[in-house]
Design an enzyme around this catalytic site. Structure first.
Site, PDB file in Angstrom:
ATOM      1  N   ARG A 102       0.560  -0.989  -0.237  1.00 20.51           N
ATOM      2  CA  ARG A 102      -0.155   0.328   0.137  1.00 20.51           C
ATOM      3  C   ARG A 102       0.844   1.158   0.072  1.00 20.51           C
ATOM      4  NH1 ARG A 102      -1.930   1.315   4.726  1.00 20.51           N
ATOM      5  NH2 ARG A 102      -2.209  -1.128   5.031  1.00 20.51           N
TER       6      ARG A 102
ATOM      7  N   TYR B 237     -15.340  16.564 -16.491  1.00 17.81           N
ATOM      8  CA  TYR B 237     -15.512  15.333 -16.064  1.00 17.81           C
ATOM      9  C   TYR B 237     -16.811  15.052 -15.455  1.00 17.81           C
ATOM     10  CZ  TYR B 237     -15.010  10.644 -15.921  1.00 17.81           C
ATOM     11  OH  TYR B 237     -15.863   8.852 -16.326  1.00 17.81           O
TER      12      TYR B 237
ATOM     13  N   ASP C  90      -6.249  18.661 -14.422  1.00 17.42           N
ATOM     14  CA  ASP C  90      -6.889  17.657 -15.435  1.00 17.42           C
ATOM     15  C   ASP C  90      -6.882  17.578 -16.841  1.00 17.42           C
ATOM     16  OD1 ASP C  90      -8.107  15.338 -16.506  1.00 17.42           O
ATOM     17  OD2 ASP C  90      -9.607  15.359 -15.001  1.00 17.42           O
TER      18      ASP C  90
ATOM     19  N   LYS D  33      -7.718   6.527 -20.237  1.00 16.10           N
ATOM     20  CA  LYS D  33      -7.553   6.569 -21.340  1.00 16.10           C
ATOM     21  C   LYS D  33      -6.712   6.748 -22.031  1.00 16.10           C
ATOM     22  CE  LYS D  33     -11.348   7.361 -19.310  1.00 16.10           C
ATOM     23  NZ  LYS D  33     -12.074   8.387 -17.985  1.00 16.10           N
TER      24      LYS D  33
END
Ligand code: PLP
Length: 380
Positions: free
Chosen positions: A46, A98, A170, A195
């Site tokens: 983690r 978005y 972004d 993406k």
């Protein structure tokens, strides 16, 4: 190193124990200490993992950043940025942001006493006018989804600096192959690696990149504390995807340009929005700040909803699918697909008109994509 070399090489070294040129998938939760207080740089996945670290270093280098902090999704990356804030803070955000980001803001984070103002950031003055005493973050998306609005990152960067406000961008639609927001004054760049970066519809992931030591440390702390981390296998798949980023993005851009020009001349199409067309309202800004115009096109069909449905159902090659930035051409009609549940006035207020179609142009032969669009448009 030049950008195309960095894509293939940065942050990645052969496996020290075998020489394997492809980094191993370190699929391990924990790491054995040699003795108390003596580890080999890793203790628990983690917190850090060697496969993930190569990906983080590779992506940081591509955006010109010192620190890459990788998350299990683009949304987890955005959420981590929000965890830099405190209740009572105010955020100025691009209005065509978005959908998942506005959902996070409007449906969850408002419960933590954060407030949001959405502005058309294509006009930097609107960003400045929205700033309040408690504004702590300016969050910009460029180009936006799905209307492909472009923001002048340098102009907004100067505003953020003047007011001492954290500035996040972004950059998912642009990728570091076309735009590196840190060069324009951004404090943090974010990508959904789902993406273009991974590129083959094979994973969900997200990254934050920064040059600021303190921010890098804080984001790393949030990553390890919240634990929205990807599997080493997903990191490995992403690393392989990135190898061809430059080649793919070049082809996405070439294909999108000819397809946008074809659509703009088509009688069934009312309007095409593509930053590489001189008809785009921010064409000059896009040309100045980007090294290409990306593979995303939106268009307004004549005839509204029936035309949208007819086009979607008439296509044979292009895939009816959400998401974007992969090798396959994908198409969506927001009014009947992604935004079918949004009340009509709200949808229209957000510019998501009945005839709006969004195209994520793939890397197939552009003649085949055009032939498919043409036969489906003819049937409308
Ligand atoms: C997809 C996307 C996101 C969210 O990323 P996920 O990986 O789906 O969580 C955020 N911003 C933009 C611009 C996107 O396209």
């Amino acid at each position: 190193m030049k950008f195309d070399t960095k894509v293939v090489r940065s942050g990645i070294s052969p496996d020290p124990s075998t020489g394997a040129i492809v980094p191993p998938i370190y699929q391990s939760a924990t790491y054995v200490l040699e003795e108390v207080g003596k580890d080999k740089g890793y203790d628990y996945t983690r917190a850090s993992n060697p496969t993930r670290e190569m990906l983080e270093n590779n992506l940081a280098a591509l955006d010109g950043g010192k620190y890459g902090i990788y998350y299990s999704s683009g949304m987890a990356a955005v959420d981590s940025v929000m965890k830099l804030l405190k209740s009572g803070d105010h955020i100025v955000c691009s209005d065509d942001v978005y959908g998942g980001v506005s959902r996070l803001y409007n449906n969850l984070l408002v419960n933590y006493d954060l407030t949001f103002t959405y502005v058309n950031s294509s006009n930097p003055q609107e960003v400045e006018d929205a700033i309040q005493n408690n504004t702590k973050l300016i969050w910009i998306e460029t180009p936006t989804n799905p209307l492909l609005k472009i923001t002048d990152l340098d102009a907004v960067g100067k505003i953020a600096k003047r007011h001492g406000i954290l500035y996040g961008v972004d950059s998912t639609f642009s990728t570091p192959a076309l735009l590196r927001p840190l060069e324009f004054g951004a404090d943090i760049t974010m990508h959904s690696t789902t993406k273009y970066l991974s590129g083959h519809n094979q994973i969900i992931g997200g990254i934050l990149i920064t040059n600021d030591d303190e921010l890098g440390e804080k984001c790393k702390f949030i990553q390890k504390t919240v634990g929205a981390v990807p599997s080493p296998f997903d990191c490995w798949l992403t690393l392989l995807g990135i190898k061809t980023l430059s080649l793919r993005v070049t082809r996405h851009c070439e294909n999108a340009q000819v397809i946008a020009e074809f659509l703009e001349a088509h009688p069934k199409v009312e309007r095409v929005t593509y930053p590489g067309l001189p008809s785009h309202p921010q064409y000059d800004i896009a040309k100045d700040q980007m090294d290409g115009f990306s593979g995303m096109i939106s268009m307004e069909l004549k005839g509204g909803i029936p035309s949208g449905i007819s086009l979607m159902n008439g296509l044979k090659l292009c895939s009816l699918a959400e998401s974007l930035g992969a090798v396959e051409t994908m198409i969506t009609h927001p009014a009947t697909m992604t935004h079918a549940d949004v009340p009509k006035d709200e949808r229209l207020a957000r510019g998501l008109t009945d005839g709006l179609v969004r195209l994520s142009v793939g890397i197939e032969d552009s003649e085949d994509i055009i032939a498919d669009l043409n036969q489906a448009l003819d049937k409308i």
